[in-house]
Design a protein around this motif. Sequence first.
Motif, PDB file in Angstrom:
ATOM      1  N   SER A  31      35.903  -2.706  43.911  1.00  0.00           N
ATOM      2  CA  SER A  31      35.111  -1.995  42.901  1.00  0.00           C
ATOM      3  C   SER A  31      33.755  -1.586  43.460  1.00  0.00           C
ATOM      4  CB  SER A  31      34.915  -2.878  41.659  1.00  0.00           C
ATOM      5  OG  SER A  31      36.149  -3.128  41.018  1.00  0.00           O
ATOM      6  N   MET A  32      33.139  -2.468  44.246  1.00  0.00           N
ATOM      7  CA  MET A  32      31.847  -2.141  44.834  1.00  0.00           C
ATOM      8  C   MET A  32      31.980  -0.985  45.825  1.00  0.00           C
ATOM      9  SD  MET A  32      29.001  -4.597  46.660  1.00  0.00           S
ATOM     10  CE  MET A  32      28.710  -5.528  45.155  1.00  0.00           C
ATOM     11  N   ASN A  72      30.500  -7.711  35.048  1.00  0.00           N
ATOM     12  CA  ASN A  72      30.148  -6.715  34.034  1.00  0.00           C
ATOM     13  C   ASN A  72      29.590  -5.486  34.738  1.00  0.00           C
ATOM     14  OD1 ASN A  72      29.095  -5.182  31.904  1.00  0.00           O
ATOM     15  ND2 ASN A  72      28.606  -7.001  30.693  1.00  0.00           N
ATOM     16  N   TRP A  73      30.482  -4.564  35.103  1.00  0.00           N
ATOM     17  CA  TRP A  73      30.068  -3.393  35.864  1.00  0.00           C
ATOM     18  C   TRP A  73      29.275  -2.410  35.014  1.00  0.00           C
ATOM     19  CZ3 TRP A  73      29.819  -3.183  40.877  1.00  0.00           C
ATOM     20  CH2 TRP A  73      30.649  -4.016  41.651  1.00  0.00           C
ATOM     21  N   ASP A  74      29.476  -2.403  33.714  1.00  0.00           N
ATOM     22  CA  ASP A  74      28.700  -1.502  32.850  1.00  0.00           C
ATOM     23  C   ASP A  74      27.208  -1.842  32.933  1.00  0.00           C
ATOM     24  OD1 ASP A  74      30.933  -0.123  32.024  1.00  0.00           O
ATOM     25  OD2 ASP A  74      31.226  -1.340  30.221  1.00  0.00           O
ATOM     26  N   LYS A 111      24.063   0.284  34.988  1.00  0.00           N
ATOM     27  CA  LYS A 111      22.824   0.693  34.315  1.00  0.00           C
ATOM     28  C   LYS A 111      21.594   0.170  35.056  1.00  0.00           C
ATOM     29  CE  LYS A 111      25.057   1.112  29.822  1.00  0.00           C
ATOM     30  NZ  LYS A 111      25.354   0.457  28.522  1.00  0.00           N
ATOM     31  N   VAL A 112      21.690  -1.049  35.575  1.00  0.00           N
ATOM     32  CA  VAL A 112      20.574  -1.586  36.365  1.00  0.00           C
ATOM     33  C   VAL A 112      20.414  -0.769  37.638  1.00  0.00           C
ATOM     34  CG1 VAL A 112      19.721  -3.577  37.660  1.00  0.00           C
ATOM     35  CG2 VAL A 112      20.793  -3.907  35.414  1.00  0.00           C
ATOM     36  N   TRP A 113      21.520  -0.505  38.330  1.00  0.00           N
ATOM     37  CA  TRP A 113      21.438   0.281  39.568  1.00  0.00           C
ATOM     38  C   TRP A 113      20.970   1.701  39.299  1.00  0.00           C
ATOM     39  CZ3 TRP A 113      26.623  -1.373  42.366  1.00  0.00           C
ATOM     40  CH2 TRP A 113      26.462  -2.677  42.860  1.00  0.00           C
ATOM     41  N   TYR A 134      19.481 -11.981  26.977  1.00  0.00           N
ATOM     42  CA  TYR A 134      19.835 -11.357  28.247  1.00  0.00           C
ATOM     43  C   TYR A 134      21.284 -10.876  28.225  1.00  0.00           C
ATOM     44  CZ  TYR A 134      15.674 -13.541  30.319  1.00  0.00           C
ATOM     45  OH  TYR A 134      14.387 -13.921  30.612  1.00  0.00           O
ATOM     46  N   ILE A 135      21.529  -9.776  28.925  1.00  0.00           N
ATOM     47  CA  ILE A 135      22.890  -9.314  29.193  1.00  0.00           C
ATOM     48  C   ILE A 135      23.013  -9.242  30.718  1.00  0.00           C
ATOM     49  CG2 ILE A 135      24.640  -7.551  28.727  1.00  0.00           C
ATOM     50  CD1 ILE A 135      22.729  -6.532  26.494  1.00  0.00           C
ATOM     51  N   LEU A 136      23.771 -10.164  31.289  1.00  0.00           N
ATOM     52  CA  LEU A 136      23.834 -10.314  32.736  1.00  0.00           C
ATOM     53  C   LEU A 136      25.098  -9.671  33.308  1.00  0.00           C
ATOM     54  CD1 LEU A 136      22.851 -14.093  32.913  1.00  0.00           C
ATOM     55  CD2 LEU A 136      21.365 -12.150  33.400  1.00  0.00           C
ATOM     56  N   PRO A 137      24.998  -9.024  34.474  1.00  0.00           N
ATOM     57  CA  PRO A 137      26.197  -8.494  35.117  1.00  0.00           C
ATOM     58  C   PRO A 137      27.030  -9.571  35.795  1.00  0.00           C
ATOM     59  CG  PRO A 137      24.262  -7.973  36.429  1.00  0.00           C
ATOM     60  CD  PRO A 137      23.765  -8.625  35.180  1.00  0.00           C
TER      61      PRO A 137
END
Length: 233
Positions: A108-109, A67-69, A73-75, A56-59
């Motif tokens: 950031s959000m 992890n905004w990258d 990508k998920v969004w 898994y690569i979790l934000p």
Amino acid sequence: MATLVLDNGAYTAKIGYNHEKVSVIPNCQFRSKTSRLKTFTANQLDEIKDPSGLFYILPFQKGYLVNWDVQRKVWDHLFGKEMFKVEFADTSIVITEPYFNFTSIQESMNEILFEEYQFQSALRINAGSLSAHHYFHMNPSQLCCLVVDSGFSFTHIAPYCRSRKMNEGIKADLRSLSPSHLPVSVLLPTNPICYSWEGGKLLSHNPDYDEMVVTREDYEENGHFICEEKFDI
């Protein structure tokens, strides 16, 4: 204008328009240990025949979005043509974030929602506040409640009175602090994973919803200040 509700959890994203049913989707990316050139995002996990060789690569780390990258990508996947086909200029979003969130993450959000995606308006709110709204909507005679929000990274216990969060905090022994003539009851929702999302759906239909959100025009004129002023995180 459409309203999209996103309970953006550290393990799963609960997402859907406020007139539709919720979808529960992994909030992460996956890579195969044998073929690291291929990356799968969110519900693309369903395409994998053998998930045993994945990592898994979790934000989120330790409960906070760092992890905004990966999160972008998920969004991008959730908001895009394969999933919810969001028309950003005509869409408002209700999105959750943790209690005591860091200012840098909040800013950031704001920037991503308003400057990159360009949502028409946004409401950032705690998942526990949405759960409290859901509870009071279903139990209008109740004045107060404690929300125990046990998620992937944290368990928070927050008191609410008349749908307002009591920021003074709470002690653990509820029975000893309550007058003896008042009953104390514990409610486990039928579907606790989606209880906050359902609260966001109800909140988006509230007559005062437009007063709760920050519009893109508000943000462009006032920047982060207007979000800090309106959102009780």
